[in-house]
Motif scaffolding. Structure first.
Motif, mmCIF file in Angstrom:
data_model
loop_
_atom_site.group_PDB
_atom_site.id
_atom_site.type_symbol
_atom_site.label_atom_id
_atom_site.label_comp_id
_atom_site.label_asym_id
_atom_site.label_seq_id
_atom_site.Cartn_x
_atom_site.Cartn_y
_atom_site.Cartn_z
ATOM 1 N N GLY A 53 -23.023 71.443 73.227
ATOM 2 C CA GLY A 53 -21.988 70.485 73.561
ATOM 3 C C GLY A 53 -21.653 70.348 75.028
ATOM 4 O O GLY A 53 -20.555 69.918 75.382
ATOM 5 N N SER A 54 -22.588 70.688 75.899
ATOM 6 C CA SER A 54 -22.352 70.560 77.335
ATOM 7 C C SER A 54 -23.566 69.904 77.977
ATOM 8 O O SER A 54 -24.466 69.429 77.287
ATOM 9 N N ASP A 55 -23.578 69.850 79.282
ATOM 10 C CA ASP A 55 -24.750 69.362 80.009
ATOM 11 C C ASP A 55 -24.680 69.875 81.448
ATOM 12 O O ASP A 55 -23.694 70.470 81.855
ATOM 13 N N LYS A 56 -25.741 69.609 82.210
ATOM 14 C CA LYS A 56 -25.836 70.179 83.559
ATOM 15 C C LYS A 56 -24.743 69.674 84.504
ATOM 16 O O LYS A 56 -24.434 70.338 85.481
ATOM 17 N N THR A 57 -24.132 68.535 84.198
ATOM 18 C CA THR A 57 -23.052 68.050 85.060
ATOM 19 C C THR A 57 -21.787 68.882 84.898
ATOM 20 O O THR A 57 -20.858 68.760 85.690
ATOM 21 N N LYS A 58 -21.753 69.732 83.865
ATOM 22 C CA LYS A 58 -20.588 70.575 83.614
ATOM 23 C C LYS A 58 -20.815 72.032 84.024
ATOM 24 O O LYS A 58 -20.003 72.896 83.719
ATOM 25 N N MET A 59 -21.931 72.287 84.716
ATOM 26 C CA MET A 59 -22.165 73.636 85.227
ATOM 27 C C MET A 59 -21.185 73.921 86.357
ATOM 28 O O MET A 59 -21.016 73.101 87.258
ATOM 29 N N ALA A 77 -36.798 72.946 95.847
ATOM 30 C CA ALA A 77 -37.331 71.591 95.686
ATOM 31 C C ALA A 77 -37.161 71.125 94.238
ATOM 32 O O ALA A 77 -36.770 69.978 93.988
ATOM 33 N N VAL A 78 -37.401 72.006 93.284
ATOM 34 C CA VAL A 78 -37.236 71.667 91.872
ATOM 35 C C VAL A 78 -35.750 71.577 91.530
ATOM 36 O O VAL A 78 -35.296 70.632 90.883
ATOM 37 N N TRP A 79 -34.969 72.554 91.980
ATOM 38 C CA TRP A 79 -33.518 72.572 91.730
ATOM 39 C C TRP A 79 -32.870 71.287 92.240
ATOM 40 O O TRP A 79 -32.074 70.650 91.542
ATOM 41 N N ASP A 80 -33.194 70.897 93.466
ATOM 42 C CA ASP A 80 -32.572 69.727 94.091
ATOM 43 C C ASP A 80 -32.873 68.439 93.334
ATOM 44 O O ASP A 80 -32.037 67.531 93.314
ATOM 45 N N GLN A 81 -34.033 68.346 92.704
ATOM 46 C CA GLN A 81 -34.365 67.164 91.898
ATOM 47 C C GLN A 81 -33.637 67.179 90.563
ATOM 48 O O GLN A 81 -33.356 66.130 89.995
ATOM 49 N N TRP A 82 -33.326 68.369 90.057
ATOM 50 C CA TRP A 82 -32.736 68.516 88.722
ATOM 51 C C TRP A 82 -31.212 68.410 88.721
ATOM 52 O O TRP A 82 -30.626 67.783 87.856
ATOM 53 N N ILE A 83 -30.574 68.988 89.701
ATOM 54 C CA ILE A 83 -29.113 69.106 89.704
ATOM 55 C C ILE A 83 -28.456 67.802 90.146
ATOM 56 O O ILE A 83 -29.056 67.008 90.872
ATOM 57 N N ASN A 84 -27.235 67.576 89.694
ATOM 58 C CA ASN A 84 -26.443 66.436 90.126
ATOM 59 C C ASN A 84 -25.904 66.750 91.525
ATOM 60 O O ASN A 84 -24.984 67.555 91.666
ATOM 61 N N ALA A 85 -26.462 66.135 92.536
ATOM 62 C CA ALA A 85 -26.092 66.453 93.918
ATOM 63 C C ALA A 85 -24.622 66.171 94.224
ATOM 64 O O ALA A 85 -24.025 66.822 95.071
#
Length: 113
Positions: A53-59, A77-85
């Motif tokens: 019930g969550s997603d990466k925008t709620k980390m 490089a991978v983290w920066d593409q994945w995370i909501n900047a």
């Protein structure tokens, strides 16, 4: 409190008070390079978040452990593409001796529901 994937020694995650506390997440393919291990680890985190019930925008935070700081740029490089900047979590990154020498990256995230 809800324990997720408890094997008697550890839970993959615990939900308590509207927060998901995860144990260290690693890649499935430990023969892969740092780029692929990071992708797989983040995919595993995203699956656990979504299933609960969550997603990466709620980390709210992430601890990142690397086997070697030589992998820092490739992991980022991978983290920066994945995370909501625009809403990146707090983060710490350091070098540790891994439980399995093939593990190049381990990430321990915390998120809200």
């Amino acid at each position: 409190m809800k324990h997720i994937d408890n094997n008697g020694r550890r839970s993959r995650a615990i939900i308590a008070n509207g927060t998901i506390f995860m144990g260290g997440q690693v890649a499935d393919d430990l023969s892969a390079d740092i780029t692929e291990q990071t992708r797989q680890t983040l995919a595993r985190i995203e699956t656990l978040l979504t299933e609960n019930g969550s997603d990466k925008t709620k980390m709210v935070s992430a601890q990142i452990w690397l086997k070697s700081m030589d992998d820092y740029a490739a992991m980022n490089a991978v983290w920066d593409q994945w995370i909501n900047a625009d809403g990146a979590p707090t983060r710490a990154c350091g070098v540790v001796e891994m439980a399995d020498p093939r593990i190049l990256v381990e990430i321990i995230p915390t998120a809200i529901l």
